[in-house]
Design an enzyme around this catalytic site. Structure first.
Site, PDB file in Angstrom:
ATOM      1  CE1 TYR A  83     -69.724  28.095  62.542  1.00 37.97           C
ATOM      2  CE2 TYR A  83     -69.008  28.069  64.828  1.00 37.97           C
ATOM      3  CZ  TYR A  83     -69.474  28.760  63.723  1.00 37.97           C
ATOM      4  OH  TYR A  83     -69.707  30.099  63.811  1.00 37.97           O
ATOM      5  NE  ARG A 110     -68.007  37.588  68.367  1.00 40.99           N
ATOM      6  CZ  ARG A 110     -67.220  37.006  69.265  1.00 40.99           C
ATOM      7  NH1 ARG A 110     -65.983  37.463  69.463  1.00 40.99           N
ATOM      8  NH2 ARG A 110     -67.659  35.971  69.973  1.00 40.99           N
ATOM      9  CG  HIS A 138     -71.129  36.349  62.094  1.00 44.60           C
ATOM     10  ND1 HIS A 138     -70.360  37.296  62.747  1.00 44.60           N
ATOM     11  CD2 HIS A 138     -71.536  35.492  63.057  1.00 44.60           C
ATOM     12  CE1 HIS A 138     -70.331  37.029  64.036  1.00 44.60           C
ATOM     13  NE2 HIS A 138     -71.020  35.924  64.255  1.00 44.60           N
ATOM     14  CE  LYS A 140     -70.529  38.918  70.645  1.00 43.91           C
ATOM     15  NZ  LYS A 140     -71.697  37.998  70.571  1.00 43.91           N
ATOM     16  CG  HIS A 151     -67.686  30.497  70.464  1.00 42.20           C
ATOM     17  ND1 HIS A 151     -67.873  29.534  69.488  1.00 42.20           N
ATOM     18  CD2 HIS A 151     -68.111  31.668  69.904  1.00 42.20           C
ATOM     19  CE1 HIS A 151     -68.390  30.089  68.405  1.00 42.20           C
ATOM     20  NE2 HIS A 151     -68.535  31.374  68.634  1.00 42.20           N
ATOM     21  NE  ARG A 208     -67.360  34.556  65.226  1.00 38.60           N
ATOM     22  CZ  ARG A 208     -66.452  34.467  66.196  1.00 38.60           C
ATOM     23  NH1 ARG A 208     -65.184  34.779  65.916  1.00 38.60           N
ATOM     24  NH2 ARG A 208     -66.783  34.092  67.410  1.00 38.60           N
TER      25      ARG A 208
END
Length: 307
Positions: free
Chosen positions: A288, A159, A253, A183, A279, A256
């Site tokens: 995806y 990110r 993004h 995150k 994730h 990404r």
């Protein structure tokens, strides 16, 4: 304690201390909470125990409708859904803390967003974008920094906030494996290829000393010697895309998304891509697989004689 602002402040502190949410995520939560509490106040609701299901449904409808007289544009279904998630989180926390008797928000559903396939660049478009940034003798310090930025974004799938938060020590001597802090301060190790390493080393040797004033350990610096912000990194990407002739609406993004899509198209397992992207659930990564399936469908439609 059913005072909305007091409960909201307690919840935000809980998210920061106990859950370890990032400052960016907390800022987004605070914005959505303020919007929700402002709406309740305008509706005359000053006690969260008095909120009804119909109030939340009206709140969602108002977000979707917007308020032109007050300069409030309608929110997209996805943005409205996130705003509702925050409102529901506040009510759930209130019940868990004993401040609210009933969680009236639990059964309120967000608006349907449909299945959104993320925008991606083709491999050719990525190459055009990267190669449009000079690296030779005529390259400026900004050129070298932007090339390192773009190579790292696409080369690691990180990110934008994860790349701009890298320190010099993260890049020096990383030997092809980069430690990314994502995150919730969760760390992951991602491979970084030769192109990204070369661009990063070139920038550190030839360009960073031009910007550095000794006050920041950040790897990527702005022209004043401070850490490169997400906004400045975004602006650099947009500018480079325009110069490269990439006409798609591009964001950090997008690189990404392209990273993930190109890995899957190259045969990577979806769970490996999940780990690389950081994730928590493979379900998030599986969007995806829909992208690659759509690409197959398009090739078939344009190539098969009976399509």
């Amino acid at each position: 304690m059913s005072d909305p602002k007091e409960l909201a402040a307690t919840w935000l502190n809980h998210l920061a201390v106990e859950r370890g949410l990032s400052p960016n995520t907390l800022s987004n939560y605070r914005r959505d909470i303020d919007r929700y509490l402002d709406w309740l106040a305008a509706a005359g609701v000053t006690d969260l125990n008095r909120v009804q299901v119909t109030d939340l449904e009206a709140y969602v409808a108002d977000l979707r409708r917007g308020d032109p007289e007050r300069g409030r544009a309608p929110l997209a279904p996805s943005s409205t859904g996130r705003a509702l998630v925050v409102a529901r989180g506040l009510h759930r926390f209130g019940v868990a803390e004993g401040a609210l008797a009933v969680d009236v928000a639990v059964d309120v559903s967000p608006p349907s967003t449909g299945r959104h396939l993320p925008d991606t660049l083709s491999i050719g478009e990525v190459e055009a974008l990267l190669e449009s940034v000079p690296t030779g003798e005529t390259a400026t310090a900004v050129d070298l920094r932007d090339r390192a930025l773009l190579e790292l974004l696409y080369g690691t799938g990180a990110r934008i906030s994860e790349v701009t938060s890298l320190d010099v020590d993260d890049l020096v001597g990383c030997e092809g494996l980069l430690r990314i802090t994502g995150k919730g301060d969760k760390e992951r190790i991602v491979p970084v290829g030769a192109a990204a390493l070369e661009a990063s080393n070139d920038y550190l040797v030839r360009a960073r000393p031009v910007f550095a004033n000794g006050k920041s350990h950040a790897a990527l610096l702005n022209t004043r010697g401070g850490s490169l912000s997400r906004q400045s990194a975004w602006a650099a990407l947009k500018s480079r895309a325009e110069r490269a002739g990439v006409t798609k609406n591009i964001s950090p993004h997008t690189l990404r998304h392209s990273y993930a899509t190109h890995l899957l198209e190259g045969g990577a397992d979806v769970r490996v891509v999940q780990e690389l992207l950081g994730h928590s659930s493979v379900t998030t990564t599986q969007i995806y697989t829909h992208v690659t399936a759509e690409n197959l469908r398009q090739v078939w439609a344009s190539s098969h004689p009976r399509a």
